[in-house]
Scaffold this motif. Sequence first.
Motif, PDB file in Angstrom:
ATOM      1  N   ALA A 147      42.000  38.337  40.638  1.00 32.20           N
ATOM      2  CA  ALA A 147      42.865  38.703  39.506  1.00 32.20           C
ATOM      3  C   ALA A 147      43.742  37.531  39.085  1.00 32.20           C
ATOM      4  O   ALA A 147      43.969  37.303  37.885  1.00 32.20           O
ATOM      5  CB  ALA A 147      43.723  39.908  39.879  1.00 32.20           C
ATOM      6  N   ILE A 151      43.760  35.844  35.388  1.00 33.76           N
ATOM      7  CA  ILE A 151      45.009  35.750  34.633  1.00 33.76           C
ATOM      8  C   ILE A 151      45.329  34.302  34.290  1.00 33.76           C
ATOM      9  O   ILE A 151      45.849  33.997  33.204  1.00 33.76           O
ATOM     10  CB  ILE A 151      46.163  36.395  35.432  1.00 33.76           C
ATOM     11  N   THR A 156      49.080  35.815  30.836  1.00 31.88           N
ATOM     12  CA  THR A 156      49.760  37.033  31.251  1.00 31.88           C
ATOM     13  C   THR A 156      49.783  38.052  30.114  1.00 31.88           C
ATOM     14  O   THR A 156      49.415  37.755  28.984  1.00 31.88           O
ATOM     15  CB  THR A 156      51.194  36.717  31.692  1.00 31.88           C
ATOM     16  N   ASN A 160      45.721  41.747  29.662  1.00 27.91           N
ATOM     17  CA  ASN A 160      45.052  40.769  30.529  1.00 27.91           C
ATOM     18  C   ASN A 160      45.155  41.163  31.993  1.00 27.91           C
ATOM     19  O   ASN A 160      44.207  40.976  32.768  1.00 27.91           O
ATOM     20  CB  ASN A 160      45.647  39.385  30.311  1.00 27.91           C
ATOM     21  N   VAL A 161      46.298  41.702  32.397  1.00 25.30           N
ATOM     22  CA  VAL A 161      46.462  42.154  33.779  1.00 25.30           C
ATOM     23  C   VAL A 161      45.523  43.322  34.075  1.00 25.30           C
ATOM     24  O   VAL A 161      44.857  43.354  35.115  1.00 25.30           O
ATOM     25  CB  VAL A 161      47.922  42.548  34.038  1.00 25.30           C
ATOM     26  N   ALA A 164      41.999  41.980  34.298  1.00 28.63           N
ATOM     27  CA  ALA A 164      41.776  41.176  35.504  1.00 28.63           C
ATOM     28  C   ALA A 164      41.588  42.058  36.731  1.00 28.63           C
ATOM     29  O   ALA A 164      40.657  41.845  37.532  1.00 28.63           O
ATOM     30  CB  ALA A 164      42.947  40.215  35.702  1.00 28.63           C
ATOM     31  N   LEU A 234      51.562  41.250  41.078  1.00 29.37           N
ATOM     32  CA  LEU A 234      51.494  40.326  39.946  1.00 29.37           C
ATOM     33  C   LEU A 234      52.764  40.387  39.104  1.00 29.37           C
ATOM     34  O   LEU A 234      53.275  39.349  38.663  1.00 29.37           O
ATOM     35  CB  LEU A 234      50.271  40.646  39.089  1.00 29.37           C
ATOM     36  N   LEU A 239      53.643  37.225  36.856  1.00 30.13           N
ATOM     37  CA  LEU A 239      52.354  36.983  36.223  1.00 30.13           C
ATOM     38  C   LEU A 239      51.745  38.243  35.629  1.00 30.13           C
ATOM     39  O   LEU A 239      50.702  38.161  34.978  1.00 30.13           O
ATOM     40  CB  LEU A 239      51.371  36.391  37.245  1.00 30.13           C
ATOM     41  N   GLY A 240      52.370  39.386  35.858  1.00 29.09           N
ATOM     42  CA  GLY A 240      51.814  40.646  35.390  1.00 29.09           C
ATOM     43  C   GLY A 240      52.567  41.173  34.182  1.00 29.09           C
ATOM     44  O   GLY A 240      52.808  40.458  33.207  1.00 29.09           O
TER      45      GLY A 240
END
Length: 297
Positions: A147, A151, A156, A160-161, A164, A234, A239-240
């Motif tokens: 994941a 990403i 992000t 996308n999260v 992924a 994430l 990043l999430g």
Amino acid sequence: MPHINLYYKDENPSPLTLVWRRFNQRLLSMTALYILLAMILVVIFSPILAPYSTSMQFADAVSLPPSWTEQGNIQFLMGTDDLGRDMLSRLLIGSIYSLGLPILMVAVSSIIGMVVGAVLGIDRTIKYQTFSRVFDTLLSIPSFLMALIIIAILGTGLFNVALAITLSLIPQFIFVTRNAVHQEWHKDYVTASRLNGCSKPYLLYRVILPNITPILVMQLTVSLSVAIMDIAALSFLGLGIQSPTPEWGSMLARSLDEVYLSPWSMVLPGVTLFVTIMSINIVGDSLRRALSERVNS
């Protein structure tokens, strides 16, 4: 005059009834099931249950502790964060991203993975064997790391999260389904059905699937727990799902700087995550055992 039945009637409960009877015998399983059902209802009705907007700030109630403490206010049942936002509202709406979204991701990945895995399990040609080796290679990469790689390529964001994590879970379902189907394919009862002229779709759905259901149920619950933890991790790393969206992982990350001043801002989303994942694991393991007992009986 009372009616007297002179004939013995043999009771033959359905398979679902037998599974439910075995599942219902365990108090811990039923408790976890009720908690999980309550969480799913919260996901569905959270926009109605939330008393305030998740972005509404109360300047006169910044870092207010929960209402059961001396400094608390019944107006804010679980207190407020460092910006004066209601914690209860953010936890309720956050369930959509932390539980509802993982359920959707696991549903999509399981459908794709089980279909592909079933095809790979019954077809032993070179083409499908090559596909199997590719998915085995992908399975060697942890889902969280995969994941992260996706990403890093896509960037992000909520979509996308979700994409992924969904893609990272598909190889697991392919691997488990392929091995389970391949193991059952060479057993006598499947061979007898094949000799009777049953088609491959019939063999998969009516003959093999009931016998590999415990394995698939266990994989579903494990994948759901992994999806919840991945999306929280994430978001925790930034990043999430980005702030100010009230995802439980991002709420934990934001509360790090305020842990000594307002510990409830970290404890509440952390406990919610823990209870949710534990309930899923207990329900999944109990359901797997109930299904295994029915199959083996």
